[in-house]
Write a protein that holds these residues in place. Structure first.
Motif, mmCIF file in Angstrom:
data_model
loop_
_atom_site.group_PDB
_atom_site.id
_atom_site.type_symbol
_atom_site.label_atom_id
_atom_site.label_comp_id
_atom_site.label_asym_id
_atom_site.label_seq_id
_atom_site.Cartn_x
_atom_site.Cartn_y
_atom_site.Cartn_z
ATOM 1 N N ASN A 395 64.226 53.802 7.971
ATOM 2 C CA ASN A 395 63.628 52.852 7.039
ATOM 3 C C ASN A 395 64.637 52.322 6.026
ATOM 4 O O ASN A 395 65.552 53.025 5.603
ATOM 5 C CB ASN A 395 62.467 53.514 6.291
ATOM 6 C CG ASN A 395 61.585 52.512 5.582
ATOM 7 O OD1 ASN A 395 61.554 51.341 5.934
ATOM 8 N ND2 ASN A 395 60.869 52.960 4.573
ATOM 9 N N CYS A 398 63.854 45.880 3.833
ATOM 10 C CA CYS A 398 63.104 44.779 4.445
ATOM 11 C C CYS A 398 62.841 45.000 5.931
ATOM 12 O O CYS A 398 62.561 44.037 6.657
ATOM 13 C CB CYS A 398 63.820 43.449 4.219
ATOM 14 S SG CYS A 398 65.429 43.317 5.027
ATOM 15 N N HIS A 400 60.350 46.001 7.370
ATOM 16 C CA HIS A 400 58.985 45.617 7.744
ATOM 17 C C HIS A 400 58.920 44.195 8.307
ATOM 18 O O HIS A 400 57.943 43.826 8.962
ATOM 19 C CB HIS A 400 58.058 45.725 6.530
ATOM 20 C CG HIS A 400 58.405 44.775 5.417
ATOM 21 N ND1 HIS A 400 59.365 45.082 4.479
ATOM 22 C CD2 HIS A 400 57.954 43.538 5.119
ATOM 23 C CE1 HIS A 400 59.479 44.064 3.631
ATOM 24 N NE2 HIS A 400 58.645 43.128 4.002
ATOM 25 N N GLU A 401 59.956 43.368 8.043
ATOM 26 C CA GLU A 401 59.971 42.021 8.609
ATOM 27 C C GLU A 401 60.177 42.052 10.120
ATOM 28 O O GLU A 401 59.993 41.039 10.790
ATOM 29 C CB GLU A 401 61.070 41.172 7.953
ATOM 30 C CG GLU A 401 60.817 40.855 6.493
ATOM 31 C CD GLU A 401 61.784 39.822 5.944
ATOM 32 O OE1 GLU A 401 62.123 38.865 6.670
ATOM 33 O OE2 GLU A 401 62.215 39.954 4.776
ATOM 34 N N ARG A 404 56.967 46.931 12.788
ATOM 35 C CA ARG A 404 55.645 47.173 12.195
ATOM 36 C C ARG A 404 55.191 48.572 12.610
ATOM 37 O O ARG A 404 54.886 48.814 13.784
ATOM 38 C CB ARG A 404 54.663 46.101 12.644
ATOM 39 C CG ARG A 404 55.041 44.710 12.129
ATOM 40 C CD ARG A 404 54.018 43.660 12.503
ATOM 41 N NE ARG A 404 53.952 43.458 13.948
ATOM 42 C CZ ARG A 404 54.792 42.681 14.629
ATOM 43 N NH1 ARG A 404 55.766 42.045 13.994
ATOM 44 N NH2 ARG A 404 54.665 42.544 15.936
ATOM 45 N N HIS A 405 55.175 49.469 11.629
ATOM 46 C CA HIS A 405 54.895 50.877 11.870
ATOM 47 C C HIS A 405 53.547 51.052 12.557
ATOM 48 O O HIS A 405 52.539 50.474 12.157
ATOM 49 C CB HIS A 405 54.911 51.633 10.532
ATOM 50 C CG HIS A 405 54.817 53.116 10.654
ATOM 51 N ND1 HIS A 405 55.792 53.869 11.252
ATOM 52 C CD2 HIS A 405 53.837 53.992 10.267
ATOM 53 C CE1 HIS A 405 55.443 55.144 11.216
ATOM 54 N NE2 HIS A 405 54.253 55.239 10.628
#
Length: 466
Positions: A395, A398, A400-401, A404-405
């Motif tokens: 992790n 950014c 998450h861009e 997507r967990h």
């Protein structure tokens, strides 16, 4: 007295070259209308996939392209065989072994500036200069001057910040790092167009640098896709000739059957199938440097090994780690010292054409990339997703861009969490109803845009032919 004379001489040479360059280029532009683009990387061309993709997309749109940089490793054949793309290699100057660090950097910067200027003298006049940053010192200033003198436009593609990468080595308050930050911030504003890899970087450039950029997400090229079983078998047999991890541990009793560690082929029918009880194939890619913390993966593999030894119903694991870098041999020695029984670690350097085939054959990808700025994304994950390969990624700000967990993969913080994720994902392996295959199905159904399709939507409209 000698030092000022040398500096004066160097500056005089640079000025004369610039004047000659400007006069020559303007004469050439008067003689012929140019649809030529220079794609510039002050790095290894073969390890600059995004800039290779820019070059290919420009060529598909009718531009002639000169791909300029250090030719240490071979770019893709698709680029080498394109009649519209020419490669111009630079010679990389090694740092001086003597003298103050500032002097060493200064000499290297001056020599690279001269190399770039001479390269532009030799090539066709450029409508656009696409420049990768980092590294941007001295390339941004040199390319901007060339564009000013010759009527071209400078396009800077921001992959990260060069000063933040330098800060990993020297510390964020080192004078060289502060100087690099000032240079990058000042010269970055001179470009005609800016591209960047994330929305987080776009916002940071706007708020803190007063630079307006367009987000162009990395997308997988068309050759990153799931690999058919027959091609998987061909690759495993090929790699098995060099790396024991890809070989079957015993020979088949039927001479008409060919085995790899993962697949078997019946020569009578040509049918290729997965071997019963095959190991799981995990793939990671690293530059073998401290910023990508390989120790996290090694710690997770140790825990996975112990789980199997303790009787957990898990498959044996073959972990393939691609890439090259300064710490590769150091970590190879650490791997040998672990004396794994149920986990095999293989660290090959693959040909460019074999890498996407390997990703399309794997069961899980692991990404160890940590951004120095927190604002870029790992292209290796983009490639894995292009192959519909689920990913576990360390992790950062950014991520998450892209990841997507619990949808297209999992995000972890440390080796303990990664080991838990490996246990969860492989506990039902190779059951098609398991969580690992659900992630793969989500990727298959996402219908991801490919690079050129995305490029024609986002970048091509920004280029106004001159």
């Amino acid at each position: 007295m000698a030092a000022p004379c040398v500096v004066t001489l160097v500056l005089t040479v640079l000025l004369v070259l610039l004047l000659l360059l400007g006069a020559w280029k303007r004469w050439r532009r008067w003689r012929t209308a140019s649809r030529h683009v220079a794609v510039v990387v002050l790095g290894d061309l073969g390890r600059s996939p995004r800039m290779q993709y820019h070059a290919l997309s420009l060529a598909k749109c009718g531009f002639s392209v000169t791909f300029l940089g250090f030719y240490h490793s071979k770019p893709r054949d698709e680029l080498l065989q394109n009649d519209r793309i020419g490669i111009m290699g630079l010679t990389e100057l090694q740092m001086l072994a003597v003298g103050p660090r500032v002097l060493q950097y200064g000499v290297k910067v001056v020599v690279q500036a001269l190399q770039l200027l001479w390269a532009f003298v030799k090539m066709e006049p450029s409508t656009y200069v696409f420049l990768q940053n980092p590294p941007g010192l001295p390339a941004i200033a040199v390319c901007w001057l060339v564009c000013c003198l010759c009527g071209g436009q400078l396009v800077v593609d921001w992959h990260n910040y060069g000063y933040s990468v330098m800060g990993l080595v020297h510390g964020p308050t080192h004078p060289l790092v502060l100087l690099a930050k000032w240079y990058e911030k000042f010269c970055g504003r001179l470009s005609h167009l800016n591209l960047c890899v994330t929305c987080a970087m776009r916002d940071d450039l706007a708020q803190n640098w007063n630079i307006k950029a367009v987000t162009v997400y990395d997308k997988p090229a068309s050759f990153f896709r799931e690999t058919p079983l027959d091609l998987q078998h061909q690759l495993f047999v090929k790699l098995g000739c060099i790396y024991p991890a890809f070989r079957a541990r015993s020979e088949p009793s039927d001479s008409a059957v060919e085995w790899s560690a993962f697949t078997e082929r019946d020569s009578r029918s040509g049918l290729v199938t997965h071997r019963p009880g095959r190991p799981a194939l995990l793939v990671s890619s690293t530059s073998w440097t401290e910023d990508e913390d390989f120790s996290i993966l090694l710690g997770a593999l140790e825990k996975f090994e112990q789980l199997i030894a303790d009787g957990e119903n898990l498959p044996s694991l073959i972990c393939v780690i691609t890439g090259k870098g300064p710490l590769k041999e150091h970590y190879n020695r650490l791997i040998v010292q672990k004396h794994f029984r149920h986990v095999q670690v293989c660290t090959p350097w693959l040909e460019a054409e074999d890498y996407p085939v390997l990703l399309g054959s794997a069961d899980l990808g692991v990404c160890l990339h940590k951004s120095s700025s927190g604002l870029d994304l790992p292209m290796k994950v983009v490639d894995m997703f292009g192959c519909c390969l689920p990913v576990c990624a360390v992790n950062f700000q950014c991520l998450h861009e892209l990841v997507r967990h619990e949808e297209n993969g999992l995000v972890f913080e440390d080796s303990e969490e990664l080991a838990t994720q490996l246990k969860t994902l492989f506990s039902e392996f190779p059951d098609p109803a398991g969580k690992l295959n659900q992630f793969r199905k989500n990727l298959q159904e996402s219908r991801q845009l490919r690079w050129h399709e995305s490029w024609t939507r986002t970048v091509r409209p920004l280029l106004v032919d001159i």
